[in-house]
Design a protein around this motif. Structure first.
Motif, PDB file in Angstrom:
ATOM      1  N   VAL A  69       2.718  13.924   2.234  1.00  0.00           N
ATOM      2  CA  VAL A  69       3.593  13.349   3.250  1.00  0.00           C
ATOM      3  C   VAL A  69       2.732  12.662   4.309  1.00  0.00           C
ATOM      4  CG1 VAL A  69       5.469  13.770   4.872  1.00  0.00           C
ATOM      5  CG2 VAL A  69       5.198  15.267   2.875  1.00  0.00           C
ATOM      6  N   VAL A  70       3.116  11.435   4.670  1.00  0.00           N
ATOM      7  CA  VAL A  70       2.402  10.662   5.688  1.00  0.00           C
ATOM      8  C   VAL A  70       3.311  10.483   6.897  1.00  0.00           C
ATOM      9  CG1 VAL A  70       1.267   8.472   6.235  1.00  0.00           C
ATOM     10  CG2 VAL A  70       1.069   9.447   3.931  1.00  0.00           C
ATOM     11  N   PHE A  71       2.757  10.723   8.094  1.00  0.00           N
ATOM     12  CA  PHE A  71       3.488  10.511   9.336  1.00  0.00           C
ATOM     13  C   PHE A  71       2.793   9.392  10.110  1.00  0.00           C
ATOM     14  CE2 PHE A  71       3.910  14.947   8.132  1.00  0.00           C
ATOM     15  CZ  PHE A  71       5.286  15.132   8.150  1.00  0.00           C
ATOM     16  N   GLU A  72       3.528   8.353  10.425  1.00  0.00           N
ATOM     17  CA  GLU A  72       2.960   7.202  11.122  1.00  0.00           C
ATOM     18  C   GLU A  72       3.745   6.943  12.399  1.00  0.00           C
ATOM     19  OE1 GLU A  72       1.293   4.259  12.807  1.00  0.00           O
ATOM     20  OE2 GLU A  72       0.318   5.065  11.006  1.00  0.00           O
ATOM     21  N   ARG A  73       3.051   6.893  13.519  1.00  0.00           N
ATOM     22  CA  ARG A  73       3.710   6.707  14.815  1.00  0.00           C
ATOM     23  C   ARG A  73       4.321   5.312  14.948  1.00  0.00           C
ATOM     24  NH1 ARG A  73      -0.083   8.583  19.363  1.00  0.00           N
ATOM     25  NH2 ARG A  73      -1.345   6.934  18.437  1.00  0.00           N
ATOM     26  N   GLY A  74       3.694   4.319  14.339  1.00  0.00           N
ATOM     27  CA  GLY A  74       4.196   2.957  14.429  1.00  0.00           C
ATOM     28  C   GLY A  74       5.227   2.642  13.358  1.00  0.00           C
ATOM     29  N   PRO A  75       5.698   1.402  13.333  1.00  0.00           N
ATOM     30  CA  PRO A  75       6.740   1.022  12.368  1.00  0.00           C
ATOM     31  C   PRO A  75       6.204   0.672  10.979  1.00  0.00           C
ATOM     32  CG  PRO A  75       6.273  -0.813  13.838  1.00  0.00           C
ATOM     33  CD  PRO A  75       5.448   0.332  14.335  1.00  0.00           C
ATOM     34  N   HIS A  76       4.879   0.547  10.831  1.00  0.00           N
ATOM     35  CA  HIS A  76       4.304   0.138   9.556  1.00  0.00           C
ATOM     36  C   HIS A  76       3.241   1.141   9.130  1.00  0.00           C
ATOM     37  CE1 HIS A  76       6.375  -3.646  10.140  1.00  0.00           C
ATOM     38  NE2 HIS A  76       5.778  -3.785  11.315  1.00  0.00           N
ATOM     39  N   VAL A  77       3.310   1.593   7.894  1.00  0.00           N
ATOM     40  CA  VAL A  77       2.387   2.618   7.425  1.00  0.00           C
ATOM     41  C   VAL A  77       1.051   2.035   6.995  1.00  0.00           C
ATOM     42  CG1 VAL A  77       3.263   2.568   5.047  1.00  0.00           C
ATOM     43  CG2 VAL A  77       2.110   4.625   5.919  1.00  0.00           C
ATOM     44  N   SER A  78       1.060   0.821   6.479  1.00  0.00           N
ATOM     45  CA  SER A  78      -0.182   0.226   5.991  1.00  0.00           C
ATOM     46  C   SER A  78      -0.121  -1.277   6.201  1.00  0.00           C
ATOM     47  CB  SER A  78      -0.389   0.544   4.506  1.00  0.00           C
ATOM     48  OG  SER A  78      -1.615   0.042   4.054  1.00  0.00           O
ATOM     49  N   PHE A  79      -0.934  -1.770   7.148  1.00  0.00           N
ATOM     50  CA  PHE A  79      -0.920  -3.198   7.439  1.00  0.00           C
ATOM     51  C   PHE A  79      -2.347  -3.671   7.688  1.00  0.00           C
ATOM     52  CE2 PHE A  79      -0.614  -1.063  11.491  1.00  0.00           C
ATOM     53  CZ  PHE A  79      -1.417  -1.804  12.340  1.00  0.00           C
ATOM     54  N   ALA A  80      -2.552  -4.973   7.571  1.00  0.00           N
ATOM     55  CA  ALA A  80      -3.880  -5.564   7.697  1.00  0.00           C
ATOM     56  C   ALA A  80      -4.160  -5.900   9.159  1.00  0.00           C
ATOM     57  CB  ALA A  80      -3.987  -6.809   6.825  1.00  0.00           C
ATOM     58  N   ASN A  81      -4.634  -4.914   9.930  1.00  0.00           N
ATOM     59  CA  ASN A  81      -4.849  -5.183  11.353  1.00  0.00           C
ATOM     60  C   ASN A  81      -5.992  -6.173  11.590  1.00  0.00           C
ATOM     61  OD1 ASN A  81      -6.767  -3.328  10.563  1.00  0.00           O
ATOM     62  ND2 ASN A  81      -6.379  -1.878  12.223  1.00  0.00           N
ATOM     63  N   CYS A  82      -6.885  -6.323  10.612  1.00  0.00           N
ATOM     64  CA  CYS A  82      -7.951  -7.326  10.753  1.00  0.00           C
ATOM     65  C   CYS A  82      -7.399  -8.755  10.736  1.00  0.00           C
ATOM     66  CB  CYS A  82      -8.983  -7.164   9.641  1.00  0.00           C
ATOM     67  SG  CYS A  82      -9.868  -5.587   9.708  1.00  0.00           S
ATOM     68  N   GLY A  83      -6.190  -8.916  10.222  1.00  0.00           N
ATOM     69  CA  GLY A  83      -5.588 -10.241  10.166  1.00  0.00           C
ATOM     70  C   GLY A  83      -4.754 -10.606  11.375  1.00  0.00           C
ATOM     71  N   LEU A  84      -4.633  -9.691  12.343  1.00  0.00           N
ATOM     72  CA  LEU A  84      -3.739  -9.929  13.482  1.00  0.00           C
ATOM     73  C   LEU A  84      -4.095 -11.170  14.291  1.00  0.00           C
ATOM     74  CD1 LEU A  84      -3.153  -6.256  14.707  1.00  0.00           C
ATOM     75  CD2 LEU A  84      -1.586  -7.708  13.398  1.00  0.00           C
ATOM     76  N   PRO A  85      -5.379 -11.434  14.621  1.00  0.00           N
ATOM     77  CA  PRO A  85      -5.671 -12.657  15.385  1.00  0.00           C
ATOM     78  C   PRO A  85      -5.220 -13.917  14.654  1.00  0.00           C
ATOM     79  CG  PRO A  85      -7.541 -11.167  15.457  1.00  0.00           C
ATOM     80  CD  PRO A  85      -6.586 -10.614  14.439  1.00  0.00           C
ATOM     81  N   TYR A  86      -5.279 -13.892  13.334  1.00  0.00           N
ATOM     82  CA  TYR A  86      -4.924 -15.077  12.551  1.00  0.00           C
ATOM     83  C   TYR A  86      -3.409 -15.198  12.386  1.00  0.00           C
ATOM     84  CZ  TYR A  86      -9.866 -14.861  11.898  1.00  0.00           C
ATOM     85  OH  TYR A  86     -11.209 -14.806  12.146  1.00  0.00           O
ATOM     86  N   PHE A  87      -2.698 -14.083  12.537  1.00  0.00           N
ATOM     87  CA  PHE A  87      -1.235 -14.139  12.597  1.00  0.00           C
ATOM     88  C   PHE A  87      -0.807 -14.717  13.945  1.00  0.00           C
ATOM     89  CE2 PHE A  87       2.778 -11.725  13.611  1.00  0.00           C
ATOM     90  CZ  PHE A  87       3.608 -12.521  12.831  1.00  0.00           C
ATOM     91  N   VAL A  88      -1.461 -14.301  15.010  1.00  0.00           N
ATOM     92  CA  VAL A  88      -1.183 -14.873  16.328  1.00  0.00           C
ATOM     93  C   VAL A  88      -1.437 -16.378  16.315  1.00  0.00           C
ATOM     94  CG1 VAL A  88      -1.931 -14.935  18.749  1.00  0.00           C
ATOM     95  CG2 VAL A  88      -1.645 -12.736  17.589  1.00  0.00           C
ATOM     96  N   GLY A  89      -2.484 -16.796  15.631  1.00  0.00           N
ATOM     97  CA  GLY A  89      -2.851 -18.214  15.595  1.00  0.00           C
ATOM     98  C   GLY A  89      -2.121 -19.026  14.552  1.00  0.00           C
ATOM     99  N   ASP A  90      -1.151 -18.438  13.872  1.00  0.00           N
ATOM    100  CA  ASP A  90      -0.343 -19.117  12.847  1.00  0.00           C
ATOM    101  C   ASP A  90      -1.156 -19.529  11.620  1.00  0.00           C
ATOM    102  OD1 ASP A  90       1.991 -18.848  14.297  1.00  0.00           O
ATOM    103  OD2 ASP A  90       1.817 -20.805  15.260  1.00  0.00           O
ATOM    104  N   VAL A  91      -2.371 -19.004  11.479  1.00  0.00           N
ATOM    105  CA  VAL A  91      -3.121 -19.216  10.237  1.00  0.00           C
ATOM    106  C   VAL A  91      -2.464 -18.417   9.125  1.00  0.00           C
ATOM    107  CG1 VAL A  91      -5.364 -18.949   9.110  1.00  0.00           C
ATOM    108  CG2 VAL A  91      -5.253 -19.615  11.523  1.00  0.00           C
ATOM    109  N   ILE A  92      -2.104 -17.177   9.431  1.00  0.00           N
ATOM    110  CA  ILE A  92      -1.239 -16.371   8.565  1.00  0.00           C
ATOM    111  C   ILE A  92       0.176 -16.573   9.086  1.00  0.00           C
ATOM    112  CG2 ILE A  92      -0.668 -14.038   7.784  1.00  0.00           C
ATOM    113  CD1 ILE A  92      -3.614 -13.309   8.257  1.00  0.00           C
ATOM    114  N   GLU A  93       0.985 -17.266   8.324  1.00  0.00           N
ATOM    115  CA  GLU A  93       2.283 -17.693   8.848  1.00  0.00           C
ATOM    116  C   GLU A  93       3.346 -16.609   8.809  1.00  0.00           C
ATOM    117  OE1 GLU A  93       3.367 -21.238   6.791  1.00  0.00           O
ATOM    118  OE2 GLU A  93       1.720 -22.428   7.630  1.00  0.00           O
TER     119      GLU A  93
END
Length: 563
Positions: free
Chosen positions: A34-58
């Protein structure tokens, strides 16, 4: 003990926790996981966040590595998102869990507990730090807030010149914002030494980023007309529409601390080589733990996805091994031996990468080391498009063991550092680097690969075939400085007081050089100075080479603002 029907609870997902859960299932089909995650996503690519902000990852969906449904249907792993673990009862082996949507609490029992609570962005207690318009970037909800703020912004201030700071600078400039980057240290990219980080600083300013080094934020104020006023430690006032805090992160170890688990001096959880904490039923992985540096042996914090994934595999293996063995002292088949800190960052087309320890860390550790610089092309010079890679290699004076490497360039930089990091993991020396057999075709590399070249230069020095001058002593040395570049190159810029004797005429002008005074040689990148060194040394002169030549000199001068 039998692993059947054992209960494994994992607090936190993302890299370490999610990997641990999946590995545990592969090793045990009958365990309840059983996995308990405080946030809304259990497994996400946090290294890609700056590029999502910059619309490189659309698409936000592209950041989602795995969903709770995938964990349930593919792995039979139960995942509870937006669920916080608030307390650990080690004696009873239960945790207290709160549903963040309803507020309801309950207890869950465990046979093994894994803490993957990660790290939290550092948010110093400065005046005005909680004003609207000041953001950290750690998860997808953070990125949504920043994207919404950008729609009404034309100016951004980034506080911190590390990985996140540089990546955010590039992406915000790409969105058309006027970007200022403020860094407390005298350089960006702390894992690099200043002269190597200078290449990144130069690229930032060349792309319109206003770079302020050696200065800190002291206070934030809301402006009546909107936006923020930022007061700095040197009395400057900066106006901006939004602030991104990229100061760094600290381990989110409150749960472990409250449970009485051993923490290290840096605030992370202390674990053994199998990721087990001071409690035999609790393991910890990822950004929340302290790790041993494989070179210096010192504890450090390394919030990187690669080590977190490996730790997750090690912890799962150790848990199932412990379930299967009668004696806890039996060693599991996998362990985590520490980190090199291998990392890479991209900034406006420039790749900045490093592995191992830097010169600053070696000096603090009191380790006896030597360094060489070189600036080879990323592939054969005669093939079109060759671009330089600036390399710094640090190694032991005694036996040539590799301590660290830093590289900056536009192409093939990661391959160079990855090869050196792989060699370091095997305890290799610079003598091994010069002997590596690597791929060669003119469009991909050179017959003497940059990695080979780094090893050759260092090995030549250790064998006594090349004596190196101390760059730090350049301003105080009594040695005669001889520049062996062409007349035209010398005229285009040289070190003050350097005498120009081109390599091609050196044999005919030996009589001009003193035999009782040390001679330091310099050229463009180091190669011609080495040729000159061999010539002069065999003629009985006292000679040394300034490693990396004028290219290194310019990098060093750039860091002290003299270029």
């Amino acid at each position: 003990m039998n692993a059947a029907n054992k209960r494994i609870l994992i607090v936190g997902g993302v890299a370490g926790g999610a990997t641990c859960a999946a590995r545990a299932r592969r090793l045990c089909e009958t365990c309840e996981i059983v996995v308990f995650e405080r946030g809304p996503h259990v497994s996400f690519a946090n290294c890609g966040l700056p590029y999502f902000v910059g619309d490189v990852i659309e698409s936000e969906a592209n950041l989602l590595v795995a969903s709770p449904d995938l964990f349930q249907h593919r792995f039979n792993i139960e995942v509870h998102t937006e669920t916080e673990v608030t307390r650990i009862d080690r004696q009873a082996r239960v945790i207290e869990v709160r549903d963040l949507k309803t507020g309801a609490t309950r207890e869950e029992s465990y046979d093994a507990l894994v803490l993957a609570t990660g790290a939290q962005p550092i948010r110093p207690p400065l005046p005005g730090i909680d004003l609207s318009g000041i953001y950290g970037l750690r998860n997808i909800p953070d990125s949504r807030k920043i994207k919404a703020a950008i729609e009404h912004a034309s100016r951004a201030l980034i506080v911190g010149g590390g990985f996140i700071g540089l990546e955010m600078a590039e992406n915000l400039v790409g969105l058309g914002l006027d970007v200022t980057l403020l860094e407390l240290a005298d350089q960006v990219m702390p894992p690099l030494d200043p002269e190597m980080a200078g290449y990144a600083a130069e690229r930032l300013t060349a792309n319109g980023v206003k770079l302020i080094l050696g200065e800190a934020v002291e206070a934030f104020e809301q402006l009546p007309e909107g936006g923020l006023s930022v007061r700095t430690s040197k009395g400057a006032t900066l106006s901006t529409d939004l602030v991104i805090l990229g100061i760094g992160v600290r381990p989110d170890a409150a749960l472990a601390r409250d449970a009485g688990l051993e923490l290290g001096e840096l605030g992370g959880i202390r674990v053994d080589p199998y990721q087990r904490t001071s409690d035999e039923a609790i393991w910890a992985v990822g950004d929340v733990v302290e790790v041993k540096n494989r070179i210096s042996g010192q504890w450090q914090l390394v919030p990187l996805a690669g080590p977190a994934n490996r730790q997750g595999r090690v912890a799962a293996t150790a848990i199932l091994h412990q379930f299967a063995c009668q004696e806890i002292g039996t060693q599991p088949p996998l362990d985590f031996e520490g980190v090199l800190g291998t990392a890479v960052c991209g900034v406006f087309g420039l790749t900045v990468a490093c592995t191992g320890v830097n010169e600053k860390q070696l000096q603090r550790s009191g380790m006896d080391f030597e360094k060489v610089y070189l600036h080879p092309g990323h592939h054969a010079s005669y093939f079109p498009g060759a671009r330089p890679i600036h390399i710094k290699l640090l190694f032991a004076k005694a036996d040539g063991r590799i301590f660290g490497a830093q590289a900056v360039g536009e192409l093939d930089v990661t391959r160079v550092i990855d090869v050196i990091a792989t060699a370091m993991m095997q305890g290799a020396s610079v003598f091994d680097l010069e002997d590596l057999e690597l791929c060669y075709a003119p469009q991909f590399g050179a017959a003497k690969d940059p990695v080979n070249m780094a090893g050759m230069v260092a090995a030549n020095h250790l064998r006594g075939d090349l004596q190196l001058a101390d760059w730090d002593a350049l301003g105080s040395t009594a040695a005669l400085l001889v520049d062996v570049r062409s007349d035209a190159e010398y005229a285009g810029g040289h070190i003050p007081d350097a005498q120009n004797i081109p390599l091609e005429s050196l044999r005919d002008r030996l009589h001009e050089l003193p035999r009782t005074r040390e001679i330091w040689l310099i050229c463009g990148v180091g190669q011609r100075a080495y040729y000159a060194y061999r010539l002069l040394e065999q003629n009985g002169l006292q000679v040394k080479v300034l490693s990396g030549g004028m290219q290194t000199h310019q990098a060093r001068m750039r860091t002290v603002g003299q270029l």
